[in-house]
Design a protein around this motif. Structure first.
Motif, mmCIF file in Angstrom:
data_model
loop_
_atom_site.group_PDB
_atom_site.id
_atom_site.type_symbol
_atom_site.label_atom_id
_atom_site.label_comp_id
_atom_site.label_asym_id
_atom_site.label_seq_id
_atom_site.Cartn_x
_atom_site.Cartn_y
_atom_site.Cartn_z
ATOM 1 N N UNK A 42 0.629 -1.485 0.040
ATOM 2 C CA UNK A 42 0.024 -0.183 -0.068
ATOM 3 C C UNK A 42 0.879 0.909 0.025
ATOM 4 N N UNK A 43 1.969 0.846 0.957
ATOM 5 C CA UNK A 43 3.032 2.336 0.763
ATOM 6 C C UNK A 43 3.509 2.487 -0.888
ATOM 7 N N UNK A 44 4.351 1.398 -0.781
ATOM 8 C CA UNK A 44 4.001 1.807 -3.174
ATOM 9 C C UNK A 44 3.029 2.839 -3.579
ATOM 10 N N UNK A 45 1.905 2.033 -3.448
ATOM 11 C CA UNK A 45 0.869 2.274 -3.927
ATOM 12 C C UNK A 45 0.553 3.423 -3.911
ATOM 13 N N UNK A 46 0.348 4.260 -2.618
ATOM 14 C CA UNK A 46 0.693 5.486 -2.404
ATOM 15 C C UNK A 46 1.285 6.257 -3.011
ATOM 16 N N UNK A 47 2.318 6.138 -3.143
ATOM 17 C CA UNK A 47 3.697 7.055 -3.716
ATOM 18 C C UNK A 47 3.501 6.913 -4.650
ATOM 19 N N UNK A 48 3.212 6.262 -5.550
ATOM 20 C CA UNK A 48 2.858 6.269 -6.999
ATOM 21 C C UNK A 48 1.492 7.564 -7.383
ATOM 22 N N UNK A 49 0.862 6.994 -6.499
ATOM 23 C CA UNK A 49 -0.292 7.923 -6.371
ATOM 24 C C UNK A 49 -0.292 9.382 -6.503
ATOM 25 N N UNK A 50 1.293 9.605 -5.116
ATOM 26 C CA UNK A 50 1.281 10.878 -4.767
ATOM 27 C C UNK A 50 1.958 11.951 -5.915
ATOM 28 N N UNK A 51 2.865 10.933 -6.674
ATOM 29 C CA UNK A 51 2.926 11.512 -7.550
ATOM 30 C C UNK A 51 2.991 11.631 -8.778
ATOM 31 N N UNK A 52 2.195 11.418 -8.834
ATOM 32 C CA UNK A 52 1.022 11.091 -10.070
ATOM 33 C C UNK A 52 0.667 13.177 -10.072
ATOM 34 N N UNK A 53 -0.346 12.843 -8.495
ATOM 35 C CA UNK A 53 -1.204 13.671 -7.839
ATOM 36 C C UNK A 53 0.338 15.258 -7.764
ATOM 37 N N UNK A 54 1.319 15.053 -7.449
ATOM 38 C CA UNK A 54 2.001 15.990 -7.756
ATOM 39 C C UNK A 54 2.364 16.770 -9.066
ATOM 40 N N UNK A 55 2.582 15.289 -10.460
ATOM 41 C CA UNK A 55 2.483 16.106 -11.620
ATOM 42 C C UNK A 55 1.320 16.637 -12.469
ATOM 43 N N UNK A 56 -0.114 16.104 -11.535
ATOM 44 C CA UNK A 56 -1.263 16.691 -12.302
ATOM 45 C C UNK A 56 -1.812 17.971 -11.599
ATOM 46 N N UNK A 57 -0.549 18.624 -10.185
ATOM 47 C CA UNK A 57 -0.642 20.040 -9.583
ATOM 48 C C UNK A 57 -2.468 19.549 -8.752
ATOM 49 N N UNK A 58 -2.185 18.195 -7.940
ATOM 50 C CA UNK A 58 -3.342 18.325 -7.205
ATOM 51 C C UNK A 58 -2.668 17.831 -5.634
ATOM 52 N N UNK A 59 -3.218 18.753 -4.776
ATOM 53 C CA UNK A 59 -2.668 18.604 -3.380
ATOM 54 C C UNK A 59 -2.901 17.842 -2.978
#
Length: 184
Positions: free
Chosen positions: A42-59
């Protein structure tokens, strides 16, 4: 493999190489500094989703307590977290960049597990709402054919574990709450 190289260096009497290999092994085994939860998958998945959010400028704000020994199978945990976050990101595409946000809360309590994801979304008066929730193809990078299947997958998983999935939309906020029983 790194530790085997340390042993080889020591056997050859090369202390400098052994020290370098120990440092390499330590770097490889060190836990990431910004862990989001205890469960490695789950940690790896959350890290990947957080990176995606950063690229899309989503807090994105995450408050996740997911023990590494949770009784829910990894594949089901990944399906629940991934679908909830994918839907949240896609909903954020429908609002201006400065209004994009996601909040994730996840924790066990009293023999159950709660996953709650809140995100910004288009309001009822927006063009997206008038089209019945269908977003422009550009917002989903061609994924419209799969949009919406995630909720049925999530509902099936939580119901299999004596749980419930509830979705609420109020104004410019969407909230998904999933709760399911943990096996003891």
């Amino acid at each position: 493999a790194q530790l085997a190289r340390v042993e080889e260096a020591l056997a050859a009497g090369d202390s400098a190489a052994a020290c370098a290999r120990v440092a390499d092994a330590e770097r490889m085994m060190r836990a990431p500094r910004d862990r989001r939860c205890q469960h490695p998958v789950v940690d790896a998945l959350l890290a990947a989703k957080a990176a995606w959010c950063a690229r899309e400028r989503i807090r994105i704000k995450m408050d996740a307590t997911v023990p590494d020994d949770l009784s829910t199978p990894d594949v089901e945990l990944c399906a629940l977290f991934a679908n909830a976050l994918d839907n949240a990101v896609h909903a954020c595409f429908e609002v201006p960049e400065d209004k994009r946000w996601i909040r994730v809360k996840a924790h066990p309590a009293h023999g159950h597990f709660l996953l709650e994801v809140e995100n910004s979304c288009a309001t009822e008066g927006d063009d997206v709402a008038r089209r019945g929730g269908e977003a422009p193809r550009r917002a989903h990078d061609g994924l419209l054919s799969r949009h919406g299947h995630g909720l049925s997958i999530m509902r099936e998983i939580v119901e299999r574990h004596d749980g419930e999935l509830v979705c609420q939309r109020e104004g410019g906020t969407f909230r998904l709450s999933a709760i399911w029983r943990l096996e003891m």
